[in-house]
Design a protein around this motif. Sequence first.
Motif, PDB file in Angstrom:
ATOM      1  N   LEU A   8      -1.905 -41.383   9.864  1.00 35.58           N
ATOM      2  CA  LEU A   8      -2.568 -40.583   8.844  1.00 35.58           C
ATOM      3  C   LEU A   8      -3.671 -39.770   9.471  1.00 35.58           C
ATOM      4  CD1 LEU A   8      -2.878 -43.250   6.016  1.00 35.58           C
ATOM      5  CD2 LEU A   8      -1.210 -41.394   6.200  1.00 35.58           C
ATOM      6  N   PRO A   9      -3.775 -38.478   9.136  1.00 44.50           N
ATOM      7  CA  PRO A   9      -4.808 -37.643   9.715  1.00 44.50           C
ATOM      8  C   PRO A   9      -6.187 -38.028   9.222  1.00 44.50           C
ATOM      9  CG  PRO A   9      -3.708 -36.477   7.956  1.00 44.50           C
ATOM     10  CD  PRO A   9      -2.943 -37.761   8.158  1.00 44.50           C
ATOM     11  N   GLY A  10      -7.195 -37.705  10.057  1.00 45.27           N
ATOM     12  CA  GLY A  10      -8.565 -37.942   9.637  1.00 45.27           C
ATOM     13  C   GLY A  10      -8.970 -36.976   8.549  1.00 45.27           C
ATOM     14  N   LEU A  11      -9.871 -37.396   7.658  1.00 43.88           N
ATOM     15  CA  LEU A  11     -10.322 -36.543   6.572  1.00 43.88           C
ATOM     16  C   LEU A  11     -11.833 -36.434   6.594  1.00 43.88           C
ATOM     17  CD1 LEU A  11      -8.186 -37.979   3.622  1.00 43.88           C
ATOM     18  CD2 LEU A  11      -7.742 -35.870   4.885  1.00 43.88           C
TER      19      LEU A  11
ATOM     20  N   ALA B 240       6.458 -33.121  13.713  1.00 43.32           N
ATOM     21  CA  ALA B 240       5.751 -34.299  13.191  1.00 43.32           C
ATOM     22  C   ALA B 240       4.251 -34.181  13.424  1.00 43.32           C
ATOM     23  CB  ALA B 240       6.288 -35.565  13.852  1.00 43.32           C
ATOM     24  N   VAL B 241       3.878 -33.680  14.586  1.00 41.26           N
ATOM     25  CA  VAL B 241       2.455 -33.486  14.885  1.00 41.26           C
ATOM     26  C   VAL B 241       1.841 -32.512  13.891  1.00 41.26           C
ATOM     27  CG1 VAL B 241       0.836 -32.569  16.580  1.00 41.26           C
ATOM     28  CG2 VAL B 241       2.675 -34.067  17.324  1.00 41.26           C
ATOM     29  N   ARG B 242       2.534 -31.438  13.618  1.00 44.03           N
ATOM     30  CA  ARG B 242       2.012 -30.429  12.686  1.00 44.03           C
ATOM     31  C   ARG B 242       1.845 -30.992  11.283  1.00 44.03           C
ATOM     32  NH1 ARG B 242       5.831 -25.412  14.709  1.00 44.03           N
ATOM     33  NH2 ARG B 242       4.443 -24.616  16.324  1.00 44.03           N
ATOM     34  N   ARG B 243       2.834 -31.745  10.839  1.00 43.80           N
ATOM     35  CA  ARG B 243       2.760 -32.306   9.488  1.00 43.80           C
ATOM     36  C   ARG B 243       1.576 -33.246   9.328  1.00 43.80           C
ATOM     37  NH1 ARG B 243       8.445 -32.528   9.964  1.00 43.80           N
ATOM     38  NH2 ARG B 243       8.350 -34.688  10.696  1.00 43.80           N
ATOM     39  N   ASN B 244       1.218 -33.902  10.401  1.00 40.92           N
ATOM     40  CA  ASN B 244       0.137 -34.887  10.338  1.00 40.92           C
ATOM     41  C   ASN B 244      -1.198 -34.332  10.817  1.00 40.92           C
ATOM     42  OD1 ASN B 244       1.370 -37.687   9.572  1.00 40.92           O
ATOM     43  ND2 ASN B 244       2.836 -36.762  10.983  1.00 40.92           N
ATOM     44  N   ASP B 245      -1.340 -33.017  10.772  1.00 39.00           N
ATOM     45  CA  ASP B 245      -2.585 -32.417  11.239  1.00 39.00           C
ATOM     46  C   ASP B 245      -3.057 -31.301  10.307  1.00 39.00           C
ATOM     47  OD1 ASP B 245      -4.753 -32.074  13.054  1.00 39.00           O
ATOM     48  OD2 ASP B 245      -3.740 -30.314  13.858  1.00 39.00           O
ATOM     49  N   PRO B 246      -3.241 -31.589   9.014  1.00 43.32           N
ATOM     50  CA  PRO B 246      -3.707 -30.537   8.106  1.00 43.32           C
ATOM     51  C   PRO B 246      -5.120 -30.075   8.423  1.00 43.32           C
ATOM     52  CG  PRO B 246      -3.766 -32.670   7.011  1.00 43.32           C
ATOM     53  CD  PRO B 246      -3.049 -32.877   8.310  1.00 43.32           C
ATOM     54  N   SER B 247      -5.894 -30.898   9.129  1.00 42.81           N
ATOM     55  CA  SER B 247      -7.267 -30.510   9.436  1.00 42.81           C
ATOM     56  C   SER B 247      -7.382 -29.680  10.702  1.00 42.81           C
ATOM     57  CB  SER B 247      -8.143 -31.760   9.562  1.00 42.81           C
ATOM     58  OG  SER B 247      -7.654 -32.622  10.570  1.00 42.81           O
ATOM     59  N   GLY B 248      -6.262 -29.381  11.365  1.00 40.13           N
ATOM     60  CA  GLY B 248      -6.281 -28.499  12.522  1.00 40.13           C
ATOM     61  C   GLY B 248      -7.034 -29.041  13.707  1.00 40.13           C
ATOM     62  N   MET B 249      -6.996 -30.352  13.932  1.00 34.57           N
ATOM     63  CA  MET B 249      -7.799 -30.947  14.996  1.00 34.57           C
ATOM     64  C   MET B 249      -7.035 -31.149  16.294  1.00 34.57           C
ATOM     65  SD  MET B 249     -10.031 -33.750  12.861  1.00 34.57           S
ATOM     66  CE  MET B 249     -11.048 -34.143  14.286  1.00 34.57           C
ATOM     67  N   ARG B 250      -5.789 -30.727  16.341  1.00 39.03           N
ATOM     68  CA  ARG B 250      -5.023 -30.872  17.577  1.00 39.03           C
ATOM     69  C   ARG B 250      -5.580 -29.977  18.679  1.00 39.03           C
ATOM     70  NH1 ARG B 250      -0.361 -28.370  17.209  1.00 39.03           N
ATOM     71  NH2 ARG B 250      -0.892 -27.432  15.227  1.00 39.03           N
ATOM     72  N   VAL B 251      -5.471 -30.446  19.906  1.00 41.45           N
ATOM     73  CA  VAL B 251      -5.657 -29.576  21.059  1.00 41.45           C
ATOM     74  C   VAL B 251      -4.273 -29.366  21.668  1.00 41.45           C
ATOM     75  CG1 VAL B 251      -8.015 -30.279  21.555  1.00 41.45           C
ATOM     76  CG2 VAL B 251      -6.124 -31.546  22.578  1.00 41.45           C
ATOM     77  N   ARG B 252      -4.193 -28.454  22.600  1.00 45.55           N
ATOM     78  CA  ARG B 252      -2.901 -28.113  23.177  1.00 45.55           C
ATOM     79  C   ARG B 252      -2.299 -29.323  23.877  1.00 45.55           C
ATOM     80  NH1 ARG B 252      -4.343 -23.335  25.502  1.00 45.55           N
ATOM     81  NH2 ARG B 252      -5.422 -24.600  27.024  1.00 45.55           N
ATOM     82  N   GLY B 253      -1.040 -29.598  23.579  1.00 52.12           N
ATOM     83  CA  GLY B 253      -0.331 -30.723  24.169  1.00 52.12           C
ATOM     84  C   GLY B 253       0.873 -30.261  24.947  1.00 52.12           C
ATOM     85  N   PRO B 254       1.844 -31.154  25.191  1.00 49.71           N
ATOM     86  CA  PRO B 254       3.035 -30.776  25.964  1.00 49.71           C
ATOM     87  C   PRO B 254       3.795 -29.604  25.365  1.00 49.71           C
ATOM     88  CG  PRO B 254       2.895 -33.148  25.729  1.00 49.71           C
ATOM     89  CD  PRO B 254       1.828 -32.567  24.837  1.00 49.71           C
ATOM     90  N   GLY B 255       3.772 -29.494  24.023  1.00 50.31           N
ATOM     91  CA  GLY B 255       4.511 -28.409  23.385  1.00 50.31           C
ATOM     92  C   GLY B 255       4.014 -27.034  23.747  1.00 50.31           C
ATOM     93  N   GLY B 256       2.778 -26.933  24.235  1.00 57.30           N
ATOM     94  CA  GLY B 256       2.224 -25.640  24.601  1.00 57.30           C
ATOM     95  C   GLY B 256       2.471 -25.238  26.031  1.00 57.30           C
TER      96      GLY B 256
END
Length: 775
Positions: A32-35, A330-346
């Motif tokens: 679950l993403p952080g809120l 899956a990463v996108r769906r679980n990141d509505p707060s936009g807190m991801r940094v660039r990972g392998p997909g980038g």
Amino acid sequence: MIHPISPHRRSLAGKRLAVALACAGALTLTGLPGLHLAEAASVPKPGVPCEELYDLSGTPVSSPSWGQNGSRPKSDWDEYDYTNQRNAMDGVTLPDDQAEQQKILREAGTDPKKWKEGDPRKVFASYSRYLEGQNGANEYGSFKGWLDDSYIDMAGRNPRGKAFERKAVKDLGLVGPDWICQEPVEYTDAKTGEKRYRIYDAVNRRTKELVEIKSGPNYAGDQGPKDRAVLSDPKYKDYRLRGVFGQSQTDETKTFYRNLAAQFGNGPDGKPRVTTYEHNSTPRATFKPGKYSASSPYLAPKGSTARGGATDIVNGSAPTPETMRKQVEAVRRNDPSGMRVRGPGGVDFSTLQLSYVGKPVKGKGVDYSFSADKAPNEDAGWGGKEKAQLISDAYFTWLALTPDKFWVNLNPDQPDKIMDKTFGKTDAGRVLLQADLEMKHDYARDMDPRKGLGKQYWDAMKAAGLSCGTVVRNWIVPEPAKVRVHDTGIYILDAPLKVNSVASDVKTPSPNGPCDLTAAQRKTSQRLVNQIVIPDVEHKVNTAPQYADLRRVYRSRVAAEYVRQQDAKAPSDYRAVINSNDVHRWPVRGKNASWTPRKTWDEYVKSFTKGDYSYPCEMAGQQKICVMGGVDFSKSPKRNISNVEFKAQHPHLQRSTQTSVQAMTDDADNDHELLLGGNTDGKLPSGGGQSPTPTPTPTGKPTGQPSAPASHTPGPGHSTPPGGQAPSTPPGKQDGGGGLAATGTQVLTLTGIAAALLAAGAALVWWRRRRTTGN
């Protein structure tokens, strides 16, 4: 209006920060993403002065410095640390056997709180709980995908975000009584008329600025509608919104802010109400590695445990486009707060190559760095392990084998002497032999007289009064590799390849009929080949995907030769590998595991005897059906550029490379490139005795090579006879920098990717040791 700061409010600031960080560290996240808890409340708590929230009292008050063109000066790029101890669990695995998996998960249960951090059962319980909530389906595609992108990454999002917010506030000078952090901004819902709140990371009501800070390259999709509502509210018609990012924005983010800026235009001062700013900073997770921490095998001598910026990124790369697509979704769906940094997909791993190797010092390991193109919007990122493994395997192959082993031979008469048996067990050997065959096909396609370059060539031949072409030999040679050998290591800046082509003599009549040319006519025919056809083949060798592995293997050779030279000066952790002729740890792997040299030889013979295509042609005034049938790495020169040139052309590379050893980072000198590396650690098992002395490189005659190898590529209408005599190898391009092979003999000796392959009587082409010609 400016919020007054009460003593009570000040006293609570430090406590709020401490509680927030403690909660972030203690959370058990299972997908679950952080809120922002304040956003969930009907009436959020008021914000806190930024300098108090982040304990920045005493920092001089200044106006924000937003840089030029919305980005931080590259000379100021740096790093920041955040804590995520769960990174130490990135080596936890589940067995492939389903029954064993279920047993482990049952024993762990579904309550992660039962287990302490650092206990793998806490990981398994979290995974079981996640699967329970997903009706048994793993949207990340694999346990490893869930472990990296949910269990570990989500635990680090809040600490990373807070650490970057503090850094941005400090660096940009968002301090003083006017700057309030985590400030709720009240707005009226245009449809319902209800009062709602949007919490911004920093607000200045005096200068009317709203700032949203993201440590990664993404905006939060769930915040977009709120931003539009705030900017549409008459109360904030004079306010401007600025998005601050710690990494270069994704295309999706750029589009969002571009559209928002277009919608709300300029403020009363004539300046845009919506802008973005990239405060490029590389996040580094700090943690104490343990028995469940993953390591990388890349460039690491036996017994060492490598870690670094490439470990998480490469290990998190899925094996196929489909599995990577599911993981990213899956990463996108679980990141509505936009807190991801660039990972392998980038990361575009198809472009992965070795760009730096540090000076080897025994017991201290070696720093290294890969480079790769950025992939937009996290939509790529598959195949990283395979590419990194090839780079590492080739590196060790060049170190382990003595130079007399580097020959291959595509001679139909010698199936027992295709290549050295030891070299033939390695991926480096496979790449060389396959590239040889690939170039034959590419040259042949370019020589088709019915279209493109082939038509241009034959039209020019007719204009010159020539009805047939001379026999030619094509082969690949390295252009001087552009490097900077520094006190700390070698930077491989460029390693281009060149295709050479020369006229050759053969005695066997052509199956397409005789074609006698004068010396002047042969010179004309060869000139036209060099002008029209060879540049395209050379361009393919240097840029086309089918030669990417060849380019990777060559860079590994450049790096390995540097290590050889350094080890000859002082023993390194690679001493036991160099010239050992033991390559059992670097075999042909993965999808190519069943490959043998004989398979490539069989493919060559099929083309040699049957042809790949035929075409109508005119030979000596008669209409016929013609059939079409070299790579020489005999030298690998390098040019060590001066420090002045290095600093002028790559002013930030040294700093970026140092950062990449610990975390993937942007290449400040190349907007389209990423750097990711590691350190081989060098902690080998202890042992007594003296350090071994350098093993001399053999300089004698190689053994087991084919007899009377040929090295020709026939021109249209001619062929090279099996076992025909080869002409002397043309002089290689000399360079003041000298060759890389400083081990007594040439290290990588490949000949002849003959280019026009294709039919009965097509050329024999192979890789062999280059003859000494006195040049």
